[in-house]
Every structure is written in structure tokens, then in C-alpha cells.
Design a protein around this motif. Sequence first.
Motif, PDB file in Angstrom:
ATOM      1  N   ARG A 201       0.932  -1.321  -0.200  1.00 12.25           N
ATOM      2  CA  ARG A 201       0.003   0.037   0.060  1.00 12.25           C
ATOM      3  C   ARG A 201       0.963   1.193   0.140  1.00 12.25           C
ATOM      4  O   ARG A 201       0.721   2.053  -0.803  1.00 12.25           O
ATOM      5  CB  ARG A 201      -1.120   0.047   1.048  1.00 12.25           C
ATOM      6  CG  ARG A 201      -2.075   0.967   1.102  1.00 12.25           C
ATOM      7  CD  ARG A 201      -2.803   0.942   2.621  1.00 12.25           C
ATOM      8  NE  ARG A 201      -3.006  -0.418   2.984  1.00 12.25           N
ATOM      9  CZ  ARG A 201      -3.371  -0.771   4.348  1.00 12.25           C
ATOM     10  NH1 ARG A 201      -3.354   0.118   5.225  1.00 12.25           N
ATOM     11  NH2 ARG A 201      -3.687  -2.093   4.383  1.00 12.25           N
ATOM     12  N   LYS A 202       2.030   1.192   0.664  1.00 10.38           N
ATOM     13  CA  LYS A 202       2.879   2.424   0.794  1.00 10.38           C
ATOM     14  C   LYS A 202       3.671   2.675  -0.390  1.00 10.38           C
ATOM     15  O   LYS A 202       4.176   3.787  -0.847  1.00 10.38           O
ATOM     16  CB  LYS A 202       3.914   2.320   2.022  1.00 10.38           C
ATOM     17  CG  LYS A 202       2.993   2.387   3.475  1.00 10.38           C
ATOM     18  CD  LYS A 202       2.189   3.514   3.613  1.00 10.38           C
ATOM     19  CE  LYS A 202       1.533   3.714   5.168  1.00 10.38           C
ATOM     20  NZ  LYS A 202       0.502   4.687   5.153  1.00 10.38           N
ATOM     21  N   GLN A 203       3.820   1.355  -1.143  1.00  9.37           N
ATOM     22  CA  GLN A 203       4.688   1.477  -2.275  1.00  9.37           C
ATOM     23  C   GLN A 203       3.580   2.436  -3.361  1.00  9.37           C
ATOM     24  O   GLN A 203       3.981   3.234  -4.220  1.00  9.37           O
ATOM     25  CB  GLN A 203       4.663   0.204  -3.054  1.00  9.37           C
ATOM     26  CG  GLN A 203       5.858  -0.452  -2.404  1.00  9.37           C
ATOM     27  CD  GLN A 203       6.198  -1.975  -2.915  1.00  9.37           C
ATOM     28  OE1 GLN A 203       5.207  -2.814  -2.853  1.00  9.37           O
ATOM     29  NE2 GLN A 203       7.218  -2.194  -3.426  1.00  9.37           N
ATOM     30  N   ARG A 204       2.426   1.973  -3.343  1.00  8.19           N
ATOM     31  CA  ARG A 204       1.379   2.904  -4.317  1.00  8.19           C
ATOM     32  C   ARG A 204       1.056   4.052  -3.765  1.00  8.19           C
ATOM     33  O   ARG A 204       0.890   5.145  -4.621  1.00  8.19           O
ATOM     34  CB  ARG A 204       0.119   2.026  -4.396  1.00  8.19           C
ATOM     35  CG  ARG A 204       0.082   0.519  -4.782  1.00  8.19           C
ATOM     36  CD  ARG A 204      -1.307   0.034  -5.063  1.00  8.19           C
ATOM     37  NE  ARG A 204      -2.209  -0.264  -4.169  1.00  8.19           N
ATOM     38  CZ  ARG A 204      -2.033  -1.135  -3.262  1.00  8.19           C
ATOM     39  NH1 ARG A 204      -1.223  -2.257  -3.224  1.00  8.19           N
ATOM     40  NH2 ARG A 204      -2.810  -1.074  -2.047  1.00  8.19           N
ATOM     41  N   GLU A 205       0.919   4.320  -2.531  1.00  4.76           N
ATOM     42  CA  GLU A 205       0.549   5.460  -1.847  1.00  4.76           C
ATOM     43  C   GLU A 205       1.331   5.918  -0.784  1.00  4.76           C
ATOM     44  O   GLU A 205       1.030   5.806   0.454  1.00  4.76           O
ATOM     45  CB  GLU A 205      -0.854   5.486  -1.452  1.00  4.76           C
ATOM     46  CG  GLU A 205      -1.865   5.248  -2.506  1.00  4.76           C
ATOM     47  CD  GLU A 205      -3.154   4.750  -1.939  1.00  4.76           C
ATOM     48  OE1 GLU A 205      -3.334   5.151  -0.631  1.00  4.76           O
ATOM     49  OE2 GLU A 205      -4.303   4.226  -2.752  1.00  4.76           O
ATOM     50  N   PRO A 206       2.757   6.564  -0.918  1.00  3.66           N
ATOM     51  CA  PRO A 206       3.565   7.006   0.004  1.00  3.66           C
ATOM     52  C   PRO A 206       3.155   8.056   0.743  1.00  3.66           C
ATOM     53  O   PRO A 206       2.300   8.956   0.505  1.00  3.66           O
ATOM     54  CB  PRO A 206       4.858   7.080  -0.594  1.00  3.66           C
ATOM     55  CG  PRO A 206       4.434   7.448  -2.077  1.00  3.66           C
ATOM     56  CD  PRO A 206       3.356   6.722  -2.267  1.00  3.66           C
ATOM     57  N   GLY A 207       3.301   8.038   2.190  1.00  8.01           N
ATOM     58  CA  GLY A 207       2.955   8.942   3.077  1.00  8.01           C
ATOM     59  C   GLY A 207       4.316   9.555   3.830  1.00  8.01           C
ATOM     60  O   GLY A 207       5.255   9.135   3.709  1.00  8.01           O
ATOM     61  N   SER A 212       6.789   4.183   4.723  1.00  5.32           N
ATOM     62  CA  SER A 212       7.059   4.856   3.302  1.00  5.32           C
ATOM     63  C   SER A 212       8.695   5.194   3.027  1.00  5.32           C
ATOM     64  O   SER A 212       9.228   5.209   2.206  1.00  5.32           O
ATOM     65  CB  SER A 212       6.192   6.203   3.288  1.00  5.32           C
ATOM     66  OG  SER A 212       4.792   5.762   3.213  1.00  5.32           O
ATOM     67  N   GLN A 216      10.949   3.606   0.560  1.00  5.19           N
ATOM     68  CA  GLN A 216      11.608   4.575  -0.412  1.00  5.19           C
ATOM     69  C   GLN A 216      13.178   4.042  -0.400  1.00  5.19           C
ATOM     70  O   GLN A 216      13.901   4.295  -1.328  1.00  5.19           O
ATOM     71  CB  GLN A 216      11.505   5.972   0.203  1.00  5.19           C
ATOM     72  CG  GLN A 216      12.319   7.125  -0.825  1.00  5.19           C
ATOM     73  CD  GLN A 216      12.229   8.451  -0.318  1.00  5.19           C
ATOM     74  OE1 GLN A 216      11.791   8.607   0.623  1.00  5.19           O
ATOM     75  NE2 GLN A 216      12.404   9.275  -1.053  1.00  5.19           N
TER      76      GLN A 216
END
Length: 406
Positions: A201-207, A212, A216
Motif C-alpha cells: 500500500r505504501k509503495q502505491r501511496e507513500p506518506g 514509506s 523509499q
Amino acid sequence: MTPTLPSFPAADENLLDTCIRLREIAPVVEVEFPGGVPAYLALTHKAVREILAGDNKTFLRDPRHWPALHDGSIPEDWPLRAIVQGGHLSTMDRGDHRRLRGLVGRAFTPARVQALEPRIQQIIDGLLDDVVAAGDGVDLVPTFTEALPMWVICELFGVPAEDRLRLRNWTGALLAHTTPPDVAFTTQNNLQAFLHELVERKQREPGDDLTSGLVQARDEGDRLTTDELVGVLWLMLVAGHETTVHLLGHAVVALAQNPDQLGLAKAEDRWADVVEETLRYRHSVMMTSFRFTAEDVTIAGVHIPKGSAVGVVYQASGVDPAEYGTSADQFDITREQAGRLGFGHGPRYCIGAPLARLESRLALASLYRRLPELSLAIDPDDIPYSPSFFTVGPMSLPVNLGIAKP
């Protein structure tokens, strides 16, 4: 004839009493865990410090270095397998450990921790509103000491609010030695699957969160694999919140039993000292997960053969009279802090120490500022403690708030 090893835990004692009794035998004692599994326990301050200093050299954390785990000596349904088998930062050694620790350190910086202070204070204030609304008899564990660390660690990782309760349930089940082996393995699989989904999920929508940041670092060409990343998150979730839950619980109990120390903390704003003394007096970690000897070694005069499992017992070493004198079993926030082992020592010093210190200091200061007459509504001897060899703390803390009724 092979001598019979002492059992750990003794059936008629609590874990700390058992360890103190064993410490009187020797600084390091070979014991038998449930299931007939032998291991050594380091029980004095000196022995624990020697072992921590030898991490990544004489003492390794990868369970592949424990022959008994793989040669059929230990049953497949041994209750502690799910914890011991590893697959996370704490069970990596030498170069792999340094590399992963460096990656976590870049994402988990003191500046990031300090930036969390306003949000941590906001969470604390909201939880205390709920505690006050519940009134006398409220259980401080689910409403405060348990809720706060879970909310903070989940915000740090970017875990959605709706997933936090099941994360708490999973970590509690994993650490309890009373959890049946099949349930422990299912729980471990569920947690691993959730963390894999979180990474994707964090690959698609990093925060702006730790997950995240680690994604990265991996995506920028570092050698951090997805499994390693999940392992880091697993360790931080389990160790990064469970230990703080129990640290806060132990502090509340110790302050209730030592009103002179509570008065001193209030008068002189010595909440940071309360945190450090609680870690010594009743550490959240009863015993670390095992280390394994890479060679024959002598610790505090005790010979340990190569390939042995060794547990470091923080609670027993914290009240060692050889280190802390005849007052070792007394809670004293004015005690000298040099040489403390509350967050470890050497190459595996706890990377989450700044967050744990900040969170605990703010929580205790706010709790007693808001509720200065707070008191236990239960006899300390009746407080139930978590059924774990690893992290131990109050499971329930009913309190009276000391607020005058209108």
C-alpha cells in the motif's frame, strides 16, 4: 548421571522470584524451559552487560546457530518456536544487522521522534478525557497504558486506525507463552500477511511515515528486500509498543506503592527519572529472545558451550544487589543512572529508546497533572500480569481518579 536442570518457570513462583532465586545459585544458570528445552539465563548486571557487549561476535541472534532447533532435539510444536525462529532485525547478525539498523536509523531519526511530541501530547490528552469520563474503577490498561503506545507506533508506521485493535491482539498472542503453538503460528502468519499488504500500500501511496521511508530506501536501490522490510516492521510493532505498554503499567504501580517518590516526581518534574528507575526496578522485558554462542565462552566465571541458547534476564539484573547495593529492591528515582541497561548496551542498543522515553515521560507527567490524586482500586498483590517469558506487565489496573464529585 546428568544432573536435573532447574525448571523455568518454577511452578510455585512468579518469574521474577524464580530468577532472583536462580541468581543466588550463579550469575549464569542453565535451566529447562517447558518442553524439556535447555538454555542458559544471564541473571546479574555484570553477566548481562558482558553478553550485550559481545553481540554480533561471540553471541549471535540468527536461530540457525542453535543446533538443537534443527536436529530434532526440540519438538516441532514447541510453544516458543514462533518467536525464536526469527526473520527480523533482532535475529540478524554482523553485516546484515548493521545494514538494516542503518536503514532504520535513517528513517527513525531523533528529529522525526521529536516532531511527534505535539501529536503524542494530543493523543494523551484525548485518552485522558476518556479516562475521566469513565470515572472511578476505570481500567487504566485498555484506556491509557495500552492505547497510547499502539496509537503512537501505528501513526509512526502509517497504519490505519481500523487495523490497530487487531494488531494489538496479534502481538499479545505472539508474546504469551500460554498461546497454543498452532494459534501462535497462525497469528504470526496473519501479522506477516498484514505487513506485506501495508508495504504494498505504501509503495502505491507513500506518506510521511516510517513505512514509506523504508520503502523509499529500498526503492532507491538499497539492498533492503521486501522480507527484510517486513521483518523490521514486525520487530518495531511487537517490541516498539508492547514494551512501552508495560513500562507505563509498571510505573503506575511503583508510584502507587511509593508515594514519597510520586510526591518528588510531581514537585520537581522528575518524570524522566521515573522512566529510568522503572526500567531498572521492573523492566518491561523479563527476558530477551535467545542469543546463541558462536564459540565456547565464559561469562562471569560460568562456562557456556558453543551452540547454546542464552537468555538475558533484564528484570533480575535490574535488582542485582551486587550492582545497586542493599537498596536494589527499592524504587528510588534519585538513584545514580550511570551504567544502566534499560535500553540495552553495545551494538544492539535499542533504536527506539528516544521514542519510548519521550512517550513515557509525557504520558506519566500528563496523567498525574490531570489526576494528581490517582490511586489503585485494587490490591497490588491482586494485579494480573501478562503470561510471557519475554515482556511482562500489568494486564489490568483499575484506578480511582480522586476527583471530587459535584
